[in-house]
Design an enzyme around this catalytic site. Structure first.
Site, PDB file in Angstrom:
ATOM      1  CG  ASP A  24     -54.181  -4.581   2.884  1.00  0.00           C
ATOM      2  OD1 ASP A  24     -53.787  -5.752   2.787  1.00  0.00           O
ATOM      3  OD2 ASP A  24     -53.409  -3.613   2.976  1.00  0.00           O
ATOM      4  CE  LYS A 129     -50.766  -5.465   2.098  1.00  0.00           C
ATOM      5  NZ  LYS A 129     -50.705  -4.136   2.705  1.00  0.00           N
ATOM      6  CB  CYS A 162     -52.174  -1.428   0.525  1.00  0.00           C
ATOM      7  SG  CYS A 162     -51.586  -0.938   2.161  1.00  0.00           S
TER       8      CYS A 162
HETATM    9  C1  C5J Z   1     -53.978   0.207   2.877  1.00  0.00           C
HETATM   10  C2  C5J Z   1     -53.493   2.039   4.336  1.00  0.00           C
HETATM   11  N1  C5J Z   1     -54.364  -1.054   2.892  1.00  0.00           N
HETATM   12  N2  C5J Z   1     -54.145   2.919   3.594  1.00  0.00           N
HETATM   13  N3  C5J Z   1     -53.489   0.729   4.023  1.00  0.00           N
HETATM   14  O1  C5J Z   1     -54.101   0.882   1.869  1.00  0.00           O
HETATM   15  O2  C5J Z   1     -52.898   2.396   5.325  1.00  0.00           O
END
Ligand code: C5J
Length: 223
Positions: A24, A129, A162
């Site tokens: 991400d 995702k 994540c």
């Molecule tokens: C991720 C989030 N990628 N913190 N998303 O950690 O909402």
């Protein structure tokens, strides 16, 4: 097999059956005007790891490792976004709302793209995702099985959300998981630190951690 002096003990890396998963590293989490900022976070904390993630990515590319990028995002009609997720936290901009980088966390919008420094090259995998974990509602498990992958090296954001969720999913599925300590970040530095500790506690109960320098030197092209 190449030993990495990881914590809490050596990680026996076999590049032939290892993949790098970068979680991400999207504009929506790293840049002002995105989802992370809309939740009131200081995005400079997560932006800071881009050069280290890039160093790990370069080493993995040079070694011919399987490379997987993930993006947390939703379908434009929000059919894969539970209202509980959309409404939670009362953010300035909710998932699907129009923002400076297009609709927040929506596939195909500029904000959902990976930052240019880390963009996927042809042949690398990009997994969209809808959840925090990359195995939930995606083809990741099948992709790894087809590639004979048994070891996963993790980088990306955020460490305690994540990244950790995906590591725990992977650990339960039998993968050996190694987290690159300086290639992961959180909006909350104490959460990052605590996550590193809980991952490697109790004899690597979720996995191992090691700095990028040590991982990169185990990813030399001769292996
Ligand atoms: C991720 C989030 N990628 N913190 N998303 O950690 O909402």
């Amino acid at each position: 097999m190449n030993m990495i002096a990881a914590e809490p003990f050596d990680f026996p890396l076999d590049p032939a059956c290892a993949a790098l998963i970068i979680i991400d590293m999207q504009r929506d989490f790293l840049e002002p005007g995105g989802f992370g900022a809309a939740l009131g976070n200081d995005v400079s904390l997560v932006q800071a790891i881009v050069p280290t993630v890039r160093a790990l990515l370069d080493a993995a590319r040079a070694c011919g490792l399987t490379i997987i990028h993930t993006r947390e995002c939703h379908r434009p009609d929000l059919s894969d976004c539970p209202s509980a997720k959309r409404d939670r936290g009362n953010p300035a901009l909710r998932i699907g709302d129009p923002g400076p980088m297009g609709r927040i966390l929506i596939a195909g919008e500029p904000g959902a793209e990976i930052v240019p420094e880390l963009a996927a090259l042809p042949g690398e995998h990009v997994i969209d995702k809808p959840g925090k974990g990359a195995f939930y509602a995606t083809g990741l498990g099948d992709l790894l099985a087809e590639g004979g992958i048994t070891q996963l090296i993790f980088a990306g954001v955020t460490t305690e959300v994540c990244v950790q969720t995906t590591m725990r999913e992977a650990n339960d599925r039998g993968f050996d998981c190694l987290l690159a300590e300086d290639a992961t970040a959180s909006y909350f530095p104490e959460f990052r630190r605590a996550t590193l500790e809980m991952i490697r506690a109790q004899g690597a109960i979720v996995g191992w951690t090691a700095p990028v320098e040590l991982i990169a030197s185990a990813l030399k092209p001769e292996f």
